[in-house]
Design a protein around this motif. Structure first.
Motif: not given
Length: 305
Positions: A97, A99, A145, A148-149, A279, A283, A286, A289, A293
């Motif tokens: 993944r 991010f 999306g 992500d953050l 966020w 999402h 998920q 995510l 976090k």
């Protein structure tokens, strides 16, 4: 306009048309014929009473109405997809993944290095992309999306109520001066805060910070001699001058470890900084995510070894 009159499959066609900017490419993306996609576009135009996509020499361009509709349609489709499908379990050790974090240079300096170190052990295939937070919160990118953050301080961003938000860190400010600078006390007094010339670190190019608002509440103001968007250039200036640089304590201490500088506390009534994580609720569930976090929240509050 009645929702029950709309074939929800048309929303998929609308999203594909907006994303691809072409009837042909949109039909290929949804594995339907070009005439069927053209028919869907015609039905969408009738339903919304708007051409939506207009043919120009530059290709098919969306109308203002289509641009306004697209973000909401994307959110609806992604929410439906999440609700109607089983969420895959996230396995950090085997994940590839990527991010995407939108943040400030503070987080780049203080949080990203220990995060990368932990990922090497916990999730060696996971990668991190950093985008610098500008003066506008990237709401559309959070919704789609693409990001992500978002991590930033209160003074850098106004967060709408519909977005998820947590305060991960409350941190005092500190003053940086050159290491050989002699002061009557090993702290920065209110008088010195006003009288000393400042290097103002402003990653977004702003001209005012929470410190200035605090001083204004006392009927005071500081003198900003230099405005810098880089920690490195600001630290270099202070190390060779009698200027003062006010920063969150952790990054001030980090700079003092690498430059001929010393970090001194400010008056106790100077307001703290609040580092927030933001966020999009679409999402929020998920597993990937949630995992990231939790890991980052742990690292933010971890004392350096």
């Amino acid at each position: 306009m009645k929702l029950h009159q709309l074939d929800l499959n048309l929303l998929l066609a609308f999203d594909a048309l907006m994303t691809e900017g072409s009837v042909t490419r949109a039909s290929e993306a949804l594995f339907i014929s070009q005439p069927a996609m053209s028919h869907s576009l015609g039905r969408l135009r009738t339903f919304f009473g708007d051409p939506l996509l207009v043919r120009t020499p530059q290709g098919m361009l969306p109308t203002p109405r289509a641009q306004r509709l697209h973000l909401g349609v994307q959110q609806v489709l992604r929410l439906l997809e999440q609700q109607l499908s089983d969420e895959e379990e996230f396995e950090p050790r085997h994940s590839k993944r990527r991010f995407v974090l939108c943040t400030t240079d503070y987080v780049e300096c203080v949080l990203i290095p220990p995060l990368i170190s932990r990922l090497k052990t916990l999730a060696p295939g996971v990668t991190i992309e950093i985008r610098i937070l500008r003066d506008n919160l990237p709401e559309a990118e959070l919704a789609s999306g693409e990001i992500d953050l978002v991590l930033g301080f209160d003074e850098y961003m106004q967060v709408p109520g519909y977005l998820g938000k947590e305060t991960w860190l409350t941190e005092p400010l500190a003053g940086l001066v050159r290491a050989t600078r002699e002061l009557p006390e090993e702290c920065i007094t209110l008088t010195q805060l006003v009288e000393m010339p400042h290097v103002f670190h402003s990653p977004l190019g702003t001209s005012e910070a929470s410190l200035d608002k605090f001083l204004q509440s006392l009927g005071l103001a500081r003198t900003i001699s230099v405005n810098s968007q880089s920690y490195m250039s600001a630290a270099a200036i202070v190390s060779q001058s009698d200027h003062l640089l006010v920063l969150p304590r952790k990054v001030a201490e980090l700079l003092a470890d690498h430059w001929p500088l010393k970090s001194l506390p400010l008056p106790t009534d100077v307001p703290d900084y609040h580092l927030n994580c933001v966020w999009h609720p679409v999402h929020a569930q998920q597993p990937a995510l949630i995992w990231l976090k939790e890991l980052m929240r742990e690292l933010v509050n971890q004392e350096p070894s």
